[in-house]
Design a protein around this motif. Structure first.
Motif, PDB file in Angstrom:
ATOM      1  N   LYS A 170       0.830  -1.202   0.000  1.00 31.72           N
ATOM      2  CA  LYS A 170       0.000   0.000   0.000  1.00 31.72           C
ATOM      3  C   LYS A 170       0.861   1.247   0.000  1.00 31.72           C
ATOM      4  O   LYS A 170       0.570   2.225  -0.695  1.00 31.72           O
ATOM      5  CB  LYS A 170      -0.919  -0.018   1.222  1.00 31.72           C
ATOM      6  CG  LYS A 170      -1.871   1.166   1.285  1.00 31.72           C
ATOM      7  CD  LYS A 170      -2.780   1.072   2.494  1.00 31.72           C
ATOM      8  CE  LYS A 170      -3.728   2.260   2.553  1.00 31.72           C
ATOM      9  NZ  LYS A 170      -4.632   2.183   3.741  1.00 31.72           N
ATOM     10  N   TYR A 171       1.943   1.220   0.762  1.00 36.92           N
ATOM     11  CA  TYR A 171       2.843   2.374   0.810  1.00 36.92           C
ATOM     12  C   TYR A 171       3.521   2.598  -0.538  1.00 36.92           C
ATOM     13  O   TYR A 171       3.765   3.742  -0.943  1.00 36.92           O
ATOM     14  CB  TYR A 171       3.888   2.149   1.901  1.00 36.92           C
ATOM     15  CG  TYR A 171       4.888   3.265   2.010  1.00 36.92           C
ATOM     16  CD1 TYR A 171       4.557   4.468   2.628  1.00 36.92           C
ATOM     17  CD2 TYR A 171       6.181   3.112   1.495  1.00 36.92           C
ATOM     18  CE1 TYR A 171       5.481   5.499   2.721  1.00 36.92           C
ATOM     19  CE2 TYR A 171       7.102   4.140   1.587  1.00 36.92           C
ATOM     20  CZ  TYR A 171       6.754   5.326   2.203  1.00 36.92           C
ATOM     21  OH  TYR A 171       7.668   6.348   2.294  1.00 36.92           O
ATOM     22  N   LEU A 172       3.798   1.508  -1.262  1.00 36.85           N
ATOM     23  CA  LEU A 172       4.462   1.622  -2.562  1.00 36.85           C
ATOM     24  C   LEU A 172       3.483   1.899  -3.691  1.00 36.85           C
ATOM     25  O   LEU A 172       3.894   1.983  -4.850  1.00 36.85           O
ATOM     26  CB  LEU A 172       5.245   0.339  -2.855  1.00 36.85           C
ATOM     27  CG  LEU A 172       6.429   0.048  -1.923  1.00 36.85           C
ATOM     28  CD1 LEU A 172       7.031  -1.313  -2.241  1.00 36.85           C
ATOM     29  CD2 LEU A 172       7.481   1.129  -2.029  1.00 36.85           C
ATOM     30  N   GLY A 173       2.207   2.017  -3.372  1.00 35.82           N
ATOM     31  CA  GLY A 173       1.217   2.347  -4.393  1.00 35.82           C
ATOM     32  C   GLY A 173       0.541   1.170  -5.035  1.00 35.82           C
ATOM     33  O   GLY A 173      -0.023   1.307  -6.128  1.00 35.82           O
ATOM     34  N   ALA A 174       0.574   0.011  -4.392  1.00 38.28           N
ATOM     35  CA  ALA A 174      -0.084  -1.180  -4.928  1.00 38.28           C
ATOM     36  C   ALA A 174      -0.944  -1.827  -3.838  1.00 38.28           C
ATOM     37  O   ALA A 174      -0.653  -2.941  -3.380  1.00 38.28           O
ATOM     38  CB  ALA A 174       0.932  -2.174  -5.462  1.00 38.28           C
ATOM     39  N   PRO A 175      -1.997  -1.138  -3.385  1.00 36.26           N
ATOM     40  CA  PRO A 175      -2.837  -1.700  -2.314  1.00 36.26           C
ATOM     41  C   PRO A 175      -3.626  -2.906  -2.789  1.00 36.26           C
ATOM     42  O   PRO A 175      -3.920  -3.049  -3.989  1.00 36.26           O
ATOM     43  CB  PRO A 175      -3.763  -0.531  -1.956  1.00 36.26           C
ATOM     44  CG  PRO A 175      -3.841   0.274  -3.217  1.00 36.26           C
ATOM     45  CD  PRO A 175      -2.498   0.161  -3.865  1.00 36.26           C
ATOM     46  N   GLN A 176      -3.954  -3.786  -1.845  1.00 31.54           N
ATOM     47  CA  GLN A 176      -4.743  -4.964  -2.161  1.00 31.54           C
ATOM     48  C   GLN A 176      -6.216  -4.580  -2.277  1.00 31.54           C
ATOM     49  O   GLN A 176      -6.779  -3.957  -1.376  1.00 31.54           O
ATOM     50  CB  GLN A 176      -4.560  -6.028  -1.079  1.00 31.54           C
ATOM     51  CG  GLN A 176      -3.149  -6.585  -1.004  1.00 31.54           C
ATOM     52  CD  GLN A 176      -2.772  -7.355  -2.251  1.00 31.54           C
ATOM     53  OE1 GLN A 176      -3.332  -8.408  -2.547  1.00 31.54           O
ATOM     54  NE2 GLN A 176      -1.814  -6.845  -2.998  1.00 31.54           N
ATOM     55  N   SER A 177      -6.828  -4.952  -3.377  1.00 35.59           N
ATOM     56  CA  SER A 177      -8.221  -4.593  -3.612  1.00 35.59           C
ATOM     57  C   SER A 177      -9.190  -5.647  -3.097  1.00 35.59           C
ATOM     58  O   SER A 177     -10.396  -5.423  -3.085  1.00 35.59           O
ATOM     59  CB  SER A 177      -8.456  -4.370  -5.105  1.00 35.59           C
ATOM     60  OG  SER A 177      -8.125  -5.536  -5.847  1.00 35.59           O
ATOM     61  N   SER A 178      -8.699  -6.795  -2.684  1.00 36.51           N
ATOM     62  CA  SER A 178      -9.565  -7.863  -2.191  1.00 36.51           C
ATOM     63  C   SER A 178      -8.900  -8.537  -1.001  1.00 36.51           C
ATOM     64  O   SER A 178      -7.721  -8.302  -0.700  1.00 36.51           O
ATOM     65  CB  SER A 178      -9.851  -8.891  -3.298  1.00 36.51           C
ATOM     66  OG  SER A 178      -8.635  -9.477  -3.754  1.00 36.51           O
ATOM     67  N   SER A 179      -9.650  -9.376  -0.329  1.00 33.42           N
ATOM     68  CA  SER A 179      -9.120 -10.076   0.831  1.00 33.42           C
ATOM     69  C   SER A 179      -8.069 -11.100   0.407  1.00 33.42           C
ATOM     70  O   SER A 179      -8.042 -11.570  -0.727  1.00 33.42           O
ATOM     71  CB  SER A 179     -10.247 -10.760   1.597  1.00 33.42           C
ATOM     72  OG  SER A 179     -10.925 -11.672   0.749  1.00 33.42           O
ATOM     73  N   THR A 180      -7.197 -11.435   1.331  1.00 32.85           N
ATOM     74  CA  THR A 180      -6.117 -12.385   1.070  1.00 32.85           C
ATOM     75  C   THR A 180      -6.501 -13.770   1.565  1.00 32.85           C
ATOM     76  O   THR A 180      -6.947 -13.934   2.702  1.00 32.85           O
ATOM     77  CB  THR A 180      -4.827 -11.936   1.779  1.00 32.85           C
ATOM     78  OG1 THR A 180      -4.435 -10.663   1.268  1.00 32.85           O
ATOM     79  CG2 THR A 180      -3.701 -12.932   1.548  1.00 32.85           C
ATOM     80  N   LYS A 181      -6.305 -14.765   0.715  1.00 28.92           N
ATOM     81  CA  LYS A 181      -6.599 -16.145   1.093  1.00 28.92           C
ATOM     82  C   LYS A 181      -5.367 -16.784   1.730  1.00 28.92           C
ATOM     83  O   LYS A 181      -4.251 -16.619   1.240  1.00 28.92           O
ATOM     84  CB  LYS A 181      -7.029 -16.953  -0.130  1.00 28.92           C
ATOM     85  CG  LYS A 181      -8.347 -16.511  -0.742  1.00 28.92           C
ATOM     86  CD  LYS A 181      -8.698 -17.390  -1.927  1.00 28.92           C
ATOM     87  CE  LYS A 181     -10.023 -16.963  -2.557  1.00 28.92           C
ATOM     88  NZ  LYS A 181     -10.374 -17.818  -3.714  1.00 28.92           N
ATOM     89  N   VAL A 182      -5.582 -17.494   2.814  1.00 29.29           N
ATOM     90  CA  VAL A 182      -4.528 -18.244   3.475  1.00 29.29           C
ATOM     91  C   VAL A 182      -4.911 -19.719   3.439  1.00 29.29           C
ATOM     92  O   VAL A 182      -5.934 -20.118   3.999  1.00 29.29           O
ATOM     93  CB  VAL A 182      -4.329 -17.787   4.932  1.00 29.29           C
ATOM     94  CG1 VAL A 182      -3.230 -18.612   5.594  1.00 29.29           C
ATOM     95  CG2 VAL A 182      -3.986 -16.303   4.986  1.00 29.29           C
ATOM     96  N   PHE A 183      -4.094 -20.529   2.775  1.00 25.97           N
ATOM     97  CA  PHE A 183      -4.364 -21.952   2.642  1.00 25.97           C
ATOM     98  C   PHE A 183      -3.530 -22.719   3.669  1.00 25.97           C
ATOM     99  O   PHE A 183      -2.302 -22.573   3.711  1.00 25.97           O
ATOM    100  CB  PHE A 183      -4.018 -22.430   1.230  1.00 25.97           C
ATOM    101  CG  PHE A 183      -4.823 -21.752   0.160  1.00 25.97           C
ATOM    102  CD1 PHE A 183      -6.034 -22.270  -0.237  1.00 25.97           C
ATOM    103  CD2 PHE A 183      -4.355 -20.590  -0.438  1.00 25.97           C
ATOM    104  CE1 PHE A 183      -6.778 -21.655  -1.226  1.00 25.97           C
ATOM    105  CE2 PHE A 183      -5.087 -19.957  -1.428  1.00 25.97           C
ATOM    106  CZ  PHE A 183      -6.313 -20.497  -1.818  1.00 25.97           C
TER     107      PHE A 183
END
Length: 344
Positions: A311-324
């Motif tokens: 996010k600080y570098l300008g590439a924020p996550q637009s969706s939730s992160t999956k953890v398998f």
């Protein structure tokens, strides 16, 4: 870029005196008052970094909240990143004119040497193509093989024998443990681009005092495996997405000495592997479910940290992160815990 005589650029904030060097015309009753730092002075690294950070911040850069040696400047033309390691630095970004202006400004203040496009940095070999970037440590691995005296052509296809466990009492104590410690330390640094050896190196790091013949034999086995996979490394494709996926696993009470569990996870940014860990848990878990919860907490912490940096570098996550989670005990976890939301 390379900074020439970096520590000589620092300004001393306190008075420091020194005896005149041999051959310098000075009365024997006099001493020299230093105005600049010298190599060997304790405050030299700190004063150098203060001087450089002040200079770079005056050019419009700011500290990264995640890494003090990373500076960033955002503008309408794009982003410029500068990563500093003592007297070496990497400059990158999508603002071509901004990078040129930065180089010119640094040349006006410091004596710099431009080394061209990034190809080798701190033992990491970098190969850039139109499709992506490849990182390896082949030369560093060859140096390790030479340090261990492995000159024949024999290799190993696996790191461990199946179901092997090590204890501090295996084998006999090495007469000279220095080489073992040097090799394990080198293998730890090699895991920067070789996640496949992360777990065995983690295990061997627990036997630095006192190492035994059995442990040293495994070090040699790992080195022979590396000899057969010398050019393995990490590849970052330009066509990869910027979505994060995490894979987590835990081995309950696999440590035969203290019965502690091992945490392991891998984080992918699209198709690129960007973070991994194999580490023994701090506390002894009373059940496999507790082990998985602790593993999930470690993985979640790393995911949140990576997302914050993106996010600080300008590439924020637009969706939730999956953890398998590859563990039977994961069936007891709440379903909502396996999807980490970063929208807030």
């Amino acid at each position: 870029m390379d900074m020439k005589n970096a520590f000589l650029n620092g300004d001393l904030k306190k008075k420091v005196y020194m005896k005149p060097p041999p051959g310098y015309p000075c009365p024997s009753s006099k001493v020299c008052l230093l105005r600049k730092t010298l190599y060997g002075l304790k405050p030299a690294p700190r004063e150098w970094f203060d001087k450089f950070s002040t200079t770079i911040c005056n050019l419009g850069f700011t500290y990264s909240p995640h890494e003090n040696a990373l500076f960033i400047r955002k503008s309408e033309c794009g982003v410029v990143l500068l990563l500093l390691y003592i007297d070496d630095m990497i400059i990158t970004g999508d603002d071509v004119d901004g990078i040129s202006d930065l180089k010119a400004s640094l040349h006006c203040t410091f004596e710099m040497k431009y080394l061209g496009s990034l190809s080798y940095f701190l033992g990491l070999e970098v190969i850039s193509t139109d499709d992506g970037i490849y990182l390896s440590q082949a030369k560093y691995a060859l140096d390790l093989l030479g340090c261990a005296g492995i000159t024949d052509s024999r290799t190993k296809s696996t790191l461990f024998e199946p179901n092997v466990r090590f204890t501090p009492m295996d084998g006999t104590v090495l007469d000279n443990p220095t080489l073992y410690r040097q090799l394990v330390g080198g293998l730890v640094y090699l895991t920067i681009t070789r996640p496949d050896i992360a777990y065995p190196v983690h295990v061997l790091s627990q036997f630095l005092s006192p190492p035994r013949t059995t442990h040293y034999a495994i070090v040699l086995r790992i080195l022979r495996y590396i000899k057969g996979t010398l050019f393995h490394g990490l590849y970052f494709s330009t066509h990869s997405s910027l979505s994060i996926q995490a894979y987590s696993d835990a081995d309950w009470a696999d440590d035969p000495s203290y019965r502690r569990s091992t945490t392991g996870f891998y984080l992918f940014l699209g198709d690129a592997l960007i973070s991994w860990r194999a580490k023994k848990q701090t506390f002894t878990a009373r059940s496999s479910t507790e082990t998985v919860y602790r593993d999930f907490v470690d993985t979640t912490t790393e995911v949140v940290s990576i997302c914050s940096r993106l996010k600080y570098l300008g590439a924020p996550q637009s969706s939730s992160t999956k953890v398998f989670c590859d563990n039977r005990s994961c069936n007891t976890l709440p379903h909502r815990a396996l999807r980490l939301s970063h929208k807030t």
